[in-house]
Motif scaffolding. Structure first.
Motif, mmCIF file in Angstrom:
data_model
loop_
_atom_site.group_PDB
_atom_site.id
_atom_site.type_symbol
_atom_site.label_atom_id
_atom_site.label_comp_id
_atom_site.label_asym_id
_atom_site.label_seq_id
_atom_site.Cartn_x
_atom_site.Cartn_y
_atom_site.Cartn_z
ATOM 1 N N ILE A 103 -30.240 53.861 33.745
ATOM 2 C CA ILE A 103 -30.686 53.195 35.060
ATOM 3 C C ILE A 103 -29.448 52.723 35.754
ATOM 4 O O ILE A 103 -28.491 52.147 35.251
ATOM 5 C CB ILE A 103 -31.529 52.329 34.928
ATOM 6 C CG1 ILE A 103 -32.910 52.420 34.109
ATOM 7 C CG2 ILE A 103 -31.873 51.473 36.176
ATOM 8 C CD1 ILE A 103 -33.823 51.404 33.713
ATOM 9 N N GLN A 137 -30.343 63.193 41.082
ATOM 10 C CA GLN A 137 -31.895 62.646 40.749
ATOM 11 C C GLN A 137 -32.548 63.044 41.876
ATOM 12 O O GLN A 137 -32.254 62.883 43.115
ATOM 13 C CB GLN A 137 -31.580 61.008 40.697
ATOM 14 C CG GLN A 137 -30.929 60.432 39.633
ATOM 15 C CD GLN A 137 -30.968 61.083 38.459
ATOM 16 O OE1 GLN A 137 -32.329 61.263 38.058
ATOM 17 N NE2 GLN A 137 -30.012 61.609 37.746
ATOM 18 N N PHE A 162 -34.949 60.541 34.389
ATOM 19 C CA PHE A 162 -36.247 60.894 33.562
ATOM 20 C C PHE A 162 -36.134 62.238 32.751
ATOM 21 O O PHE A 162 -37.062 62.560 32.258
ATOM 22 C CB PHE A 162 -37.286 61.025 34.801
ATOM 23 C CG PHE A 162 -37.459 60.082 35.808
ATOM 24 C CD1 PHE A 162 -38.307 58.951 35.311
ATOM 25 C CD2 PHE A 162 -36.924 59.806 37.269
ATOM 26 C CE1 PHE A 162 -38.696 57.913 35.971
ATOM 27 C CE2 PHE A 162 -37.260 58.739 37.822
ATOM 28 C CZ PHE A 162 -38.155 57.805 37.271
ATOM 29 N N GLY A 211 -32.148 52.132 30.080
ATOM 30 C CA GLY A 211 -32.981 53.014 30.620
ATOM 31 C C GLY A 211 -33.929 53.560 29.660
ATOM 32 O O GLY A 211 -34.700 54.526 29.830
ATOM 33 N N VAL A 231 -37.633 54.141 30.271
ATOM 34 C CA VAL A 231 -38.075 54.900 31.217
ATOM 35 C C VAL A 231 -38.786 56.224 30.471
ATOM 36 O O VAL A 231 -37.657 56.822 29.559
ATOM 37 C CB VAL A 231 -36.951 55.389 32.290
ATOM 38 C CG1 VAL A 231 -37.275 56.384 33.162
ATOM 39 C CG2 VAL A 231 -36.359 54.048 32.915
ATOM 40 N N ALA A 269 -30.661 58.483 28.807
ATOM 41 C CA ALA A 269 -31.366 57.465 29.220
ATOM 42 C C ALA A 269 -30.188 56.742 30.198
ATOM 43 O O ALA A 269 -29.152 56.485 29.775
ATOM 44 C CB ALA A 269 -31.930 56.655 28.234
ATOM 45 N N CYS A 283 -33.044 56.228 38.326
ATOM 46 C CA CYS A 283 -33.524 56.299 36.722
ATOM 47 C C CYS A 283 -33.477 57.781 36.245
ATOM 48 O O CYS A 283 -33.713 58.904 37.029
ATOM 49 C CB CYS A 283 -34.852 55.985 36.610
ATOM 50 S SG CYS A 283 -35.186 54.114 37.239
#
Length: 183
Positions: A85, A18, A79, A131, A134, A83, A77
């Motif tokens: 989180i 990330q 991105f 997530g 997002v 998906a 998260c």
């Protein structure tokens, strides 16, 4: 949703990919702070310990809050890709440049102008959520190497200290950050 007490191999791999993470802290009273962080300033020390280098900014809420309440949450998260989180909950402590242990802790990171704290977090819970809300976004570059770091490099060490005196000694709620206190 998965809940655990430590980072497993897949969580560690996800965190390391990330380019940005979010830090949340709160004093017992006052505002909750949520800050984005990046520039490769986070290191996973073990399945239960994370360390990150906190760079200078227009405020210093995290350090002020940790003096009053050691609770901290980190959020990562996805991105891009699948998906996800990932929230990491725990307790944390800030080490400032004048504190014992600073040299050793800061040595694990690139030397960046404006480095003001190393934050050590002891994890007590890890939680995932889907997530799906997002957005998918393409990462192009970190802004810090071209904007933040040169800004503090141009100030020089004395200028950075003056900046801290002006903008980083008190939180927005008036709590002391400890940026100039001795251990």
């Amino acid at each position: 949703m998965a809940i655990g007490t430590k980072l497993n191999r897949s969580f560690r791999a996800f965190i390391e990919k990330q380019p940005v993470f979010f830090v949340a802290t709160a004093a017992p009273a006052g505002r909750i702070n949520l800050s984005p962080k990046g520039m490769g300033t986070l290191k996973i020390l073990s399945d239960t310990k994370i360390r990150w280098l906190n760079l200078s900014g227009s405020g210093n809420e995290t350090a002020a809050h940790l003096r009053l309440s050691d609770r901290m949450t980190l959020m990562f998260c996805a991105f891009e890709g699948d998906a996800l989180i990932l929230r990491v909950y725990g307790t944390a402590r800030a080490t400032h440049p004048q504190d014992a242990g600073w040299v050793e802790k800061a040595a694990a990171f690139p030397s960046l102008a404006g480095s003001r704290q190393v934050i050590d977090m002891e994890i007590d819970m890890v939680q995932t959520s889907c997530g799906s809300g997002v957005p998918i976004m393409d990462f192009r570059a970190q802004r810090g190497p071209d904007e933040l770091v040169p800004y503090f490099e141009q100030m020089g060490p004395k200028g950075v200290l003056a900046y801290w005196e002006k903008k980083n000694t008190l939180s927005i709620d008036g709590y002391e950050t400890g940026i100039f206190d001795e251990d």
